[in-house]
Design an enzyme around this catalytic site. Sequence first.
Site, PDB file in Angstrom:
ATOM      1  N   PRO A 192       0.784  -1.252   0.000  1.00 29.02           N
ATOM      2  CG  PRO A 192       0.054  -0.909   2.195  1.00 29.02           C
ATOM      3  CD  PRO A 192       0.768  -1.910   1.321  1.00 29.02           C
ATOM      4  CB  CYS A 193       3.039   2.880  -2.483  1.00 32.38           C
ATOM      5  SG  CYS A 193       2.120   2.555  -4.004  1.00 32.38           S
TER       6      CYS A 193
END
Length: 287
Positions: A192-193
């Site tokens: 989850p950047c």
Amino acid sequence: MRCRTALTRVDALRTGELEAPEQSTVHQHLKTCRSCDESLHDVEELARAVKSLALPSPRSFRDIAPHDSLDRVDDVWVAFSRRGLRMISRGSEDEFRVRYAKRYGRALERAELPEPLRKQVTAAVHGEGVDKPRLDVDDATDLESKVMATMARIPRGEVRSYSWVAEQVGNPKAVRAVANYVARNVVPFVIPCHRIVPASGGVGKYAFGSKLKREMLEREGVDVERLEELAREGVRLIGSKTTHIVCCPTCKDARRIREENVVPFHDADEAVEHGFRPCRRCQPFAA
């Protein structure tokens, strides 16, 4: 023993090939000759560097096959191997194939994504999060691997800053390098950047556009408008009058603080001056 004689024996000394009498003689010389001693260290460094260039032998025929696999899940392309996910992206199939070949030097053939991997991608794309993503990104550098592992630990519904990630991977000065790895994340959604934001506050940029980033964060439970409001006010941390603990604004413990007990802080120094200590869960002073 003269320097020339000693230098012809330092590699054999390093590998343990010298006989005991010669080992003793060379060691005695190195104790009295700084130049030869430094040469021994240079040879050791060179040996380590050469060893690091060695390629591991293929683990199976699949490793030397000329292609990996490609499938479509919702509106994203997914490249995968038998070991896990290798790349995820939006856009056209041709663009995806070019990007994949540039990264891995391999072609892609259409195939059906295994159900366990499909479930992970589907959950990630819909904002449900993935606890233990199955990845196959062995070519990642040490720092890149640490950045990916750190991003994977950020809880759903929370965000952290680039500087926080740099601190967590043990290299607080590498904020720019961390930002580059976050921007080039090859498996977004699953790693989850989109949960990484600027230390100055707000949502920040995203490979697929800020609009999608806002939507994904809101889907996960982040109050994006409140986050941006705090950024405009210069508030970076939230403390509690009752516990004297300070958190990142999106930490689930911070969201439990009653409005009348909320104490905003501009930075960690201000919080410490007022006698507050950092939350052990979100570790806000790394931000």
